[in-house]
Design an enzyme around this catalytic site. Structure first.
Site, PDB file in Angstrom:
ATOM      1  N   GLN A   1       3.393   9.853   0.628  1.00 50.02           N
ATOM      2  CA  GLN A   1       4.616   9.070   0.913  1.00 50.02           C
ATOM      3  C   GLN A   1       5.669   9.232  -0.191  1.00 50.02           C
ATOM      4  O   GLN A   1       6.808   8.801  -0.027  1.00 50.02           O
ATOM      5  CB  GLN A   1       4.288   7.585   1.088  1.00 50.02           C
ATOM      6  CG  GLN A   1       3.493   7.276   2.347  1.00 50.02           C
ATOM      7  CD  GLN A   1       3.232   5.795   2.475  1.00 50.02           C
ATOM      8  OE1 GLN A   1       2.233   5.294   1.966  1.00 50.02           O
ATOM      9  NE2 GLN A   1       4.127   5.091   3.131  1.00 50.02           N
TER      10      GLN A   1
ATOM     11  N   HIS B   1      -5.089   2.166   7.027  1.00 49.18           N
ATOM     12  CA  HIS B   1      -3.712   2.653   7.167  1.00 49.18           C
ATOM     13  C   HIS B   1      -3.431   3.751   6.123  1.00 49.18           C
ATOM     14  O   HIS B   1      -2.882   4.805   6.454  1.00 49.18           O
ATOM     15  CB  HIS B   1      -2.748   1.468   6.996  1.00 49.18           C
ATOM     16  CG  HIS B   1      -1.302   1.816   7.036  1.00 49.18           C
ATOM     17  ND1 HIS B   1      -0.458   1.418   8.060  1.00 49.18           N
ATOM     18  CD2 HIS B   1      -0.513   2.507   6.172  1.00 49.18           C
ATOM     19  CE1 HIS B   1       0.757   1.863   7.824  1.00 49.18           C
ATOM     20  NE2 HIS B   1       0.761   2.524   6.679  1.00 49.18           N
ATOM     21  N   GLU B   2      -3.836   3.505   4.880  1.00 47.73           N
ATOM     22  CA  GLU B   2      -3.529   4.461   3.799  1.00 47.73           C
ATOM     23  C   GLU B   2      -4.386   5.725   3.909  1.00 47.73           C
ATOM     24  O   GLU B   2      -3.897   6.827   3.639  1.00 47.73           O
ATOM     25  CB  GLU B   2      -3.704   3.802   2.422  1.00 47.73           C
ATOM     26  CG  GLU B   2      -2.792   2.606   2.153  1.00 47.73           C
ATOM     27  CD  GLU B   2      -1.309   2.870   2.397  1.00 47.73           C
ATOM     28  OE1 GLU B   2      -0.874   4.034   2.289  1.00 47.73           O
ATOM     29  OE2 GLU B   2      -0.585   1.918   2.739  1.00 47.73           O
TER      30      GLU B   2
ATOM     31  N   CYS C   1       5.118   0.025   7.465  1.00 40.70           N
ATOM     32  CA  CYS C   1       4.892   1.152   6.556  1.00 40.70           C
ATOM     33  C   CYS C   1       6.198   1.464   5.839  1.00 40.70           C
ATOM     34  O   CYS C   1       7.257   1.514   6.478  1.00 40.70           O
ATOM     35  CB  CYS C   1       4.442   2.359   7.384  1.00 40.70           C
ATOM     36  SG  CYS C   1       4.191   3.856   6.423  1.00 40.70           S
ATOM     37  N   LEU C   2       6.113   1.695   4.524  1.00 40.65           N
ATOM     38  CA  LEU C   2       7.336   2.006   3.770  1.00 40.65           C
ATOM     39  C   LEU C   2       8.000   3.291   4.267  1.00 40.65           C
ATOM     40  O   LEU C   2       9.202   3.466   4.083  1.00 40.65           O
ATOM     41  CB  LEU C   2       7.011   2.122   2.274  1.00 40.65           C
ATOM     42  CG  LEU C   2       6.656   0.813   1.566  1.00 40.65           C
ATOM     43  CD1 LEU C   2       6.249   1.079   0.121  1.00 40.65           C
ATOM     44  CD2 LEU C   2       7.813  -0.170   1.618  1.00 40.65           C
TER      45      LEU C   2
ATOM     46  N   HIS D   1      -2.859   8.119   6.184  1.00 39.38           N
ATOM     47  CA  HIS D   1      -1.786   8.918   5.567  1.00 39.38           C
ATOM     48  C   HIS D   1      -2.352  10.196   4.933  1.00 39.38           C
ATOM     49  O   HIS D   1      -1.719  11.256   4.983  1.00 39.38           O
ATOM     50  CB  HIS D   1      -1.077   8.127   4.459  1.00 39.38           C
ATOM     51  CG  HIS D   1       0.027   7.232   4.944  1.00 39.38           C
ATOM     52  ND1 HIS D   1       1.156   7.720   5.570  1.00 39.38           N
ATOM     53  CD2 HIS D   1       0.201   5.895   4.847  1.00 39.38           C
ATOM     54  CE1 HIS D   1       1.963   6.700   5.860  1.00 39.38           C
ATOM     55  NE2 HIS D   1       1.415   5.585   5.438  1.00 39.38           N
TER      56      HIS D   1
ATOM     57  N   GLY E   1       0.840  -1.190   0.000  1.00 42.68           N
ATOM     58  CA  GLY E   1       0.000   0.000   0.000  1.00 42.68           C
ATOM     59  C   GLY E   1       0.874   1.238   0.000  1.00 42.68           C
ATOM     60  O   GLY E   1       1.975   1.224   0.565  1.00 42.68           O
TER      61      GLY E   1
END
Ligand code: Y12
Ligand code: CO
Length: 175
Positions: free
Chosen positions: A50, A137-138, A95-96, A141, A45
């Site tokens: 990001q 989660h996304e 998370c990236l 962001h 994701g």
């Protein structure tokens, strides 16, 4: 367009993303480049912030039963809104933008989301399991919220200490 993943504690991750109004070539190029960046980093994701773009756009590519990611399962969500949520689940998230750190986070078990696709068509999706967790989660962001913001005070302090140490080691290894 080559995109780099923005990593914590970069302040851009706290920004609130703006509603997308133009479903044009520029948006399509951003989504294509986000897909390359996500797959290149083994992500499932990714939100536009990001990669430094404060737009309400995100990608999801949940692996199948064989743990394989297929472009056929790619979901692109523009301007998503959760319209229903219920239940409770806990999942160890990563998370990236917060590399090498994983933590149990409480989420809703099921969500129903309205969003637009890359052409601006309105869609609705009902999600449970990993997809539901990834969506929440996304969408966080897009509101400037990271999963580490959901940790208890003591766990967050421990994280900050560990993360700083890890960053120092990374820096030393690259010099
Ligand atoms: C469940 C929970 C969270 C999400 C949000 C999307 N998260 C990711 O895509 C995380 C990816 C990730 C990838 C990593 O890299 C490798 O595995 C090579 C990683 O490891 C390091 O940073 C060293 C950490 C996270 C969706 C569903
Ligand atoms: Co993330």
């Amino acid at each position: 367009m080559k995109l780099n993943i923005v990593e914590y504690p970069d302040k851009r991750l706290k920004e609130k993303s703006k509603i997308v109004e133009k479903f044009d070539k520029e948006l399509h190029e951003l989504l294509n480049a986000m897909y390359t960046a996500m797959m290149g980093s083994n992500g499932i994701g990714l939100a536009a912030i990001q990669v430094g773009h404060a737009k309400q756009a995100l990608l999801l590519n949940i692996p199948n039963e064989d743990d394989e990611q297929s472009i056929d399962n790619l979901i692109e969500m523009i301007n998503p809104i959760i319209i229903e949520k219920n239940g409770e689940t806990i999942y160890q998230e990563g998370c990236l933008s917060v590399p090498s750190f994983y933590e149990d986070i409480d989420r809703y078990e099921r969500v129903v989301v309205n969003y637009q696709d890359r052409e601006g068509n309105t869609k609705t999706i009902e999600a449970e399991g990993l997809l539901s967790i990834a969506i929440q989660h996304e969408i966080d962001h897009l509101n400037g919220i990271l999963f580490i913001d959901k940790l208890s005070y003591s766990r967050r302090k421990k994280f900050e200490k560990e993360y700083k140490k890890m960053q120092k080691e990374k820096k030393a290894n690259h010099s």
